[in-house]
Scaffold this motif. Sequence first.
Motif, short mmCIF file in Angstrom:
data_model
loop_
_atom_site.label_atom_id
_atom_site.label_comp_id
_atom_site.label_asym_id
_atom_site.label_seq_id
_atom_site.Cartn_x
_atom_site.Cartn_y
_atom_site.Cartn_z
N LEU A 90 41.09 39.62 32.94
CA LEU A 90 40.24 40.76 33.28
C LEU A 90 39.34 41.14 32.11
CD1 LEU A 90 42.77 42.99 35.28
CD2 LEU A 90 40.84 41.69 36.19
N ARG A 94 35.25 40.88 32.27
CA ARG A 94 34.45 42.06 32.03
C ARG A 94 33.43 41.80 30.93
NH1 ARG A 94 32.98 43.94 34.92
NH2 ARG A 94 34.55 45.24 35.91
N LEU A 102 35.58 43.40 39.93
CA LEU A 102 36.70 42.47 39.81
C LEU A 102 37.79 42.88 40.79
CD1 LEU A 102 36.91 42.28 35.90
CD2 LEU A 102 35.42 41.00 37.46
N VAL A 117 47.41 45.44 36.36
CA VAL A 117 46.11 45.59 37.02
C VAL A 117 45.79 47.06 37.24
CG1 VAL A 117 44.79 45.10 39.12
CG2 VAL A 117 46.26 43.33 38.12
N ALA A 121 42.62 49.10 35.97
CA ALA A 121 41.76 49.78 36.93
C ALA A 121 41.61 51.26 36.58
CB ALA A 121 42.32 49.63 38.34
N ILE A 127 37.25 47.60 38.54
CA ILE A 127 38.43 46.77 38.76
C ILE A 127 39.21 47.33 39.94
CG2 ILE A 127 40.64 45.98 37.81
CD1 ILE A 127 39.38 45.93 35.07
#
Length: 485
Positions: A90, A94, A102, A117, A121, A127
């Motif tokens: 991630l 980014r 994403l 995750v 986020a 995200i």
Amino acid sequence: MDHEEHRAMPDGLHDWITTRQETLVWLAGLVSLALVGYMALVFGRFLVYWAGSRHAFLHDRPADPGDPAAFQWHLVIPCRDEEAVVAQTLAGLRSTAPRAHLWVIDDDSEDATRELVLAAAGQDPRIHLVQRRRPHARIGKGAALNAAYREISAQLPEDTDRSRVVIGVVDADGRLDPGTLAQVCSDRALGRPDTGAVQIGVRMRNADDELPLPGRGRTANALARALVRMQDVEFQANNAGMQLLRRRTGSVGLGGNGQFVRLTALDSLTADEGRAGRPWPERALLEDYESGLDLRLAGWRLTHVTERQVSQEGLVSLRRFLTQRTRWAQGNMQCLRYTGRVLRSPHYTAAGKAEVMYTFLQPVVCVLLVLLTPLSLAITAAGLVLFPAETAEFQLRFGPYMLLALGLATLPMVFWGLAYRRLVHPDRGRLTGLLWGVLVWLYAYHLFVVAVRAAVRLLLGRNGWAKTRRNAEAVAAGAPTALES
């Protein structure tokens, strides 16, 4: 039989034995000739394909980048027990694609993937987590990608120009080169409105790792380094040439890592009620390649980009490598059901149809060679015992052709090793490139092993989809889930 016994034998019995010997010699020669002819056909087919790939590889020219701001980007990352790599992935995406959304698909992970995750986020509104739970989870990558497709479609405003929305698929350990999106939307790629999908190149980022197996001995690390290097040569040289040939024939294949698909192209695959909300095949072991077939059959153009790549980890475990490649070979065999549609399709040229059939039949050809080689050796051994003079004459007549075929099969592999050195490691000597080429030739024999394993699995109805463990994982998390037959 000595001379006296021969004189005592009745003439009728002697003639009967002589006739049977001649018949057996004739049949053995016929079978041997058929095997030689088949192998010559296989090698000839291989050499034609290699020559086309080599020419396309050597004459590839870079394209000017496009404007990524003209498109809306959604990068999808399927995850199943990926706590070892997902955070770094991630962060990398980014950095290289700051404007992209994403979408992480958590396929009911049993580790900390979901928590990692959600934490990411919480700090980045671009995200998103797509959560899946069993029994609908762990049934294949295609089903996971379809879940992301539905989620993205549902969140897009109604007035969105869906032809300007691109969904990219990146492995949980994938990292895009800077400038990838600009090349994906160039005038040769998604900048053309008839282009439905783009596949970028792939490389192994741990190919130069000196200690792929920390804590293990020198021999184990040397073998692991060689395995990773061969995967890198395979993708950056062999597969690149193959995809560039496919670009010419109009039969580019999509891969599971680094494919970018126009949303309207995916939409076109869901027009059939039976596939509503499911553009990717859900019962396929090779859903990436099959999705490319579906798009081409629907009339979309597919292309390949070499200017930028996605990197992933090369496998350091031979066992995991063979498991992965067996799944690929079995998925390739499943694609044989597309044969009729491809051959009848007006969207494939004659060259494209020939290329697709070559790809479809590759594991089948490997299985046949594995079955026929022992038969050929058995016939030769029996001939040397029963009819030594005739067999020796046959071997002297056709043996050089077999050696020539072996040499012709070796030289193309050596070329890819030298080409890889020139393209990726110009700092290394030509002798190193030659060594890599010889190793590529030996490495290619894994195709026979995985093809046979795949055929056995197919015959037994074993269609389970299992995730390949990452190098950083100590143990496998979760068992494979069987697909419906």
